[in-house]
Motif scaffolding. Structure first.
Motif, PDB file in Angstrom:
ATOM      1  N   GLU A   1      -5.041   3.214   8.603  1.00 48.32           N
ATOM      2  CA  GLU A   1      -4.706   3.487   7.207  1.00 48.32           C
ATOM      3  C   GLU A   1      -5.153   4.904   6.859  1.00 48.32           C
ATOM      4  O   GLU A   1      -6.240   5.311   7.249  1.00 48.32           O
ATOM      5  CB  GLU A   1      -5.423   2.498   6.286  1.00 48.32           C
TER       6      GLU A   1
ATOM      7  N   HIS B   1      -6.935   1.244  -3.902  1.00 46.06           N
ATOM      8  CA  HIS B   1      -6.280   0.286  -3.000  1.00 46.06           C
ATOM      9  C   HIS B   1      -6.982  -1.068  -3.048  1.00 46.06           C
ATOM     10  O   HIS B   1      -6.338  -2.119  -3.057  1.00 46.06           O
ATOM     11  CB  HIS B   1      -6.274   0.846  -1.573  1.00 46.06           C
TER      12      HIS B   1
ATOM     13  N   SER C   1       0.823  -1.210   0.000  1.00 48.45           N
ATOM     14  CA  SER C   1       0.000   0.000   0.000  1.00 48.45           C
ATOM     15  C   SER C   1       0.856   1.258   0.000  1.00 48.45           C
ATOM     16  O   SER C   1       0.599   2.199  -0.754  1.00 48.45           O
ATOM     17  CB  SER C   1      -0.924   0.015   1.222  1.00 48.45           C
TER      18      SER C   1
ATOM     19  N   TYR D   1      -3.936  -6.103  -1.759  1.00 45.18           N
ATOM     20  CA  TYR D   1      -5.223  -6.119  -1.071  1.00 45.18           C
ATOM     21  C   TYR D   1      -5.925  -7.469  -1.278  1.00 45.18           C
ATOM     22  O   TYR D   1      -6.576  -7.983  -0.378  1.00 45.18           O
ATOM     23  CB  TYR D   1      -6.117  -4.973  -1.559  1.00 45.18           C
TER      24      TYR D   1
ATOM     25  N   GLU E   1       1.246   2.388  -4.574  1.00 44.56           N
ATOM     26  CA  GLU E   1      -0.032   3.023  -4.907  1.00 44.56           C
ATOM     27  C   GLU E   1       0.127   4.486  -5.305  1.00 44.56           C
ATOM     28  O   GLU E   1      -0.770   5.294  -5.106  1.00 44.56           O
ATOM     29  CB  GLU E   1      -1.021   2.853  -3.746  1.00 44.56           C
TER      30      GLU E   1
ATOM     31  N   CYS F   1      -1.728   5.991  -0.715  1.00 44.74           N
ATOM     32  CA  CYS F   1      -1.754   5.546   0.684  1.00 44.74           C
ATOM     33  C   CYS F   1      -0.670   6.300   1.430  1.00 44.74           C
ATOM     34  O   CYS F   1       0.522   6.144   1.157  1.00 44.74           O
ATOM     35  CB  CYS F   1      -1.524   4.035   0.778  1.00 44.74           C
TER      36      CYS F   1
END
Length: 157
Positions: A112, A123, A85, A129, A89, A93
């Protein structure tokens, strides 16, 4: 002491700022601050109303209870999700912390932070994920609660 030294040096000797940052502040903290401030600056530039919470970063607090026999596997999966993450990303994130409750060996909290709801939606489409959703499908999660909040402001690091 270090913060006073940094402030004085920043005011009177700007060229020493980088030296002091490298000496007294861990590199990971500097990188996190730069990533967060860059994302917030980008978000702020497009935000016409600074009090419109829909345009502010989105935080999620996830409370989890994991079956005891799956804790080791959970930690591997959630580490891959957290690192993926933050690293894969494109800055969407801002933070992904995994906290273990002191009072229990199988209770965890995830904290988060995403730049906005679109970043959170992205995400949920990533391979890291999917590791988490596959793990949940095994029945290893006894309970899960999720609370979403908008960030009103970040405290100073």
């Amino acid at each position: 002491m270090a913060s006073k030294l940094f402030i004085l040096a920043s005011l009177f000797f700007p060229s020493t700022r980088a030296f002091l940052l490298n000496k007294f502040v861990p590199k990971s903290t500097i990188a996190d601050c730069r990533r967060i401030s860059s994302a917030l600056y980008s978000s702020a530039k497009s935000n016409t109303n600074p009090y419109d919470m829909s345009l502010k970063p989105l935080a999620m607090v996830v409370e989890l209870e994991i079956k005891e026999e799956f804790v080791d596997e959970f930690l591997k999966v959630i580490e891959a999700d957290a690192i993926g993450s933050c690293n894969n990303e494109n800055g969407g994130c801002l933070r992904f912390d995994v906290l273990k409750k002191k009072s229990s060996s199988n209770r965890f909290t995830l904290y988060e932070v995403y730049t906005n709801a679109d970043a959170l939606a992205f995400h949920k489409t990533t391979p890291h994920y999917k590791l988490w959703t596959d793990f949940k499908a095994t029945g290893a999660v006894l309970s899960q609660t999720v609370e979403q909040s908008n960030i009103a402001f970040f405290g100073k690091p």
